[in-house]
Design an enzyme around this catalytic site. Structure first.
Site, PDB file in Angstrom:
ATOM      1  N   HIS A 241      -3.563  -0.001   0.586  1.00 16.47           N
ATOM      2  CA  HIS A 241      -3.657   1.426   0.275  1.00 16.47           C
ATOM      3  C   HIS A 241      -4.235   2.117   1.596  1.00 16.47           C
ATOM      4  O   HIS A 241      -5.249   1.904   2.096  1.00 16.47           O
ATOM      5  CB  HIS A 241      -4.167   1.828  -0.880  1.00 16.47           C
TER       6      HIS A 241
ATOM      7  N   SER B  70       5.881  -8.387  -9.715  1.00 12.08           N
ATOM      8  CA  SER B  70       6.089  -7.112  -9.366  1.00 12.08           C
ATOM      9  C   SER B  70       6.806  -5.978 -10.074  1.00 12.08           C
ATOM     10  O   SER B  70       7.952  -6.699 -10.627  1.00 12.08           O
ATOM     11  CB  SER B  70       6.329  -7.040  -7.654  1.00 12.08           C
TER      12      SER B  70
END
Length: 465
Positions: free
Chosen positions: A179, A380
């Site tokens: 991130h 995921s």
């Protein structure tokens, strides 16, 4: 302080908050008088900027304040089923029951474990939430410290700051797919930063990590481990990273590991137990508004109690110790998190996780059968696909795009019906984009792998696979 119970398992449903008019009802004047307004907005139309201004009372010739608000609420309500590109769970019911709390100013300033000198706080709720996550991540309650943050970025800033305070001359290592707040932390704290290469699926390149650890041998390592990368949902393997540190000669007093589990921190524990303080990690953070769901951005940051003394400062004005980033903190979000955790329970989370994973596979399989480039990482809920050619389509479905990729994040509130609508719309639009053969779908082999690319060059291999 408080504790959480798991007595009730529920399926969230969209309901109208108490005190608010349902979509299509506009309030004129006081909230007692209702007038029905015919809404002509098209549900698939992205909302436009309202171009608002603040006007003095009695000098506004336009719509009333209440009318403006209700039109805004109606627009948002119509757009709910087209919010599929960003990790926000908008499927919850607690806002109705908790709406009366909005009449109070609740500030959890300072340490959550120390009572305030005023009554308007929710630290008892906050500690209940922290205890729940401490149990989930396997750390004894007398061994951890944490707080409810304003979001995942603050959690990353705090976790990395703890590592920096433990190792002032440490080097921060993070994958290129981590991130953006991790690089922000390095900039804010003026830390030496090593950007580690990522594999094609978004996972950290461990050979590159090893090379850079050896290159910087002699300086402590502060490593950001991404448990679900932002765009591809890839998971850095904590065990491989720990083994790499050992292979490079780093002992446990020479490294600090922060786990950024913003989205997957409430998914992974119900599938495969890989986030645990039984391993030598220093901190874990999640975003509360993502998989769990909350009307306001928020998060949870947990670290080891023994580490926090380096940050704690006595603040006489608030009669507390403060080791948080933000000082004043939203006292509403701990209550929203506590309510959701208590109402849903572990069984409810397990059901949400299974449904989201199943729906992500469903979307991937349907796109693949339609000849569209697509990738889905293991464990995921982020489905990566070729970037739609039309900006209006991207905007309609509120997709996030990077280079020639877009992704859909299959959150608990996204149904098969929504996914079917997206697929149908995409297939119809692709016929228009590529009908004359002059323009082809983009090649995304370098982004998601040749085995996942269905461009004209890789199409034969894609179909065979």
């Amino acid at each position: 302080m408080g504790s959480l119970s798991f007595e009730k398992d529920f399926e969230p449903s969209v309901i109208t908050p108490r005190g608010l008019a349902p979509p299509g009802l506009i309030v004129n004047g006081d909230f007692g008088e209702m007038m029905r307004l015919k809404i002509s907005s098209t549900p698939t139309t992205p909302r436009k900027n309202l171009n608002l201004s603040v006007t003095e009372p009695g000098k506004n010739d336009g719509p009333t304040l209440d009318c403006t608000l209700m039109n805004y609420i109606d627009t948002l309500t119509q757009r709910i089923n087209y919010h599929i590109g960003y990790p926000v769970n908008i499927c919850y019911e607690h806002y109705a029951n908790l709406a009366p709390l909005l009449q109070f100013h609740l500030n959890n300033c300072g340490d959550p474990f120390l009572q305030n000198t005023v009554d308007f706080h929710s630290k008892d709720f906050e500690v209940a939430v922290l205890n729940w996550f401490a149990d989930l991540w396997e750390i004894e309650r007398d061994q951890y410290w944490g707080y409810v943050t304003n979001g995942g970025t603050e959690g990353n800033l705090h976790g990395i700051l703890v590592g920096r305070e433990l190792f002032p001359d440490g080097i921060l290592y993070a994958s290129k797919d981590s991130h953006y707040s991790v690089a922000k932390a390095a900039m804010m704290y003026r830390m030496d930063f090593e950007n580690i290469n990522a594999s094609i699926n978004g996972e950290m390149d461990y050979s590159d990590l090893k090379a850079k650890l050896l290159q910087n041998k002699g300086k402590p390592a502060i490593i950001n481990v991404t448990i679900g990368s932002t765009f591809k949902g890839a998971i850095d393997d904590l065990d491989v990273i720990l083994q790499t540190l050992e292979d490079c000669g780093y002992t446990q007093d020479q490294f600090y590991i922060h786990c950024d589990a913003a989205l997957n921190g409430l998914i992974i524990p119900f599938i495969k137990n890989m986030i645990t303080f039984k391993k030598p990690i220093g901190s874990v953070t999640i975003s509360g508004h993502k998989f769990l769901g909350c009307p306001m951005p928020c998060g949870v940051q947990i670290t080891r109690k023994s580490y926090i003394n380096n940050l704690s400062r006595r603040v006489e004005y608030i009669a507390s110790v403060d080791a948080t980033i933000s000082g004043s903190r939203n006292g509403l979000t701990p209550i929203f998190l506590w309510y959701s955790l208590s109402a849903k329970g572990q069984i409810g989370f397990q059901k949400d996780v299974k449904r989201c994973l199943d729906n992500a596979i469903y979307l991937k399989d349907r796109l693949q059968k339609a000849g569209i480039s697509v990738m889905l990482n293991e464990l995921s809920i982020i489905v990566v696909l070729e970037r739609p050619r039309d900006h209006e389509f991207v905007r309609r479905w509120q997709l996030s795009c990077v280079r020639d990729m877009a992704h859909v994040i299959v959150m608990p509130g996204i149904t098969r019906e929504t996914l079917d609508g997206f697929i149908t719309d995409l297939l119809q639009q692709r016929k228009k984009w590529y009908q004359d053969g002059r323009i082809s779908a983009p090649c995304v082999a370098s982004d998601i792998g040749a085995q996942n690319c269905a461009c004209s060059y890789h199409k034969i291999d894609y179909i065979i696979a």
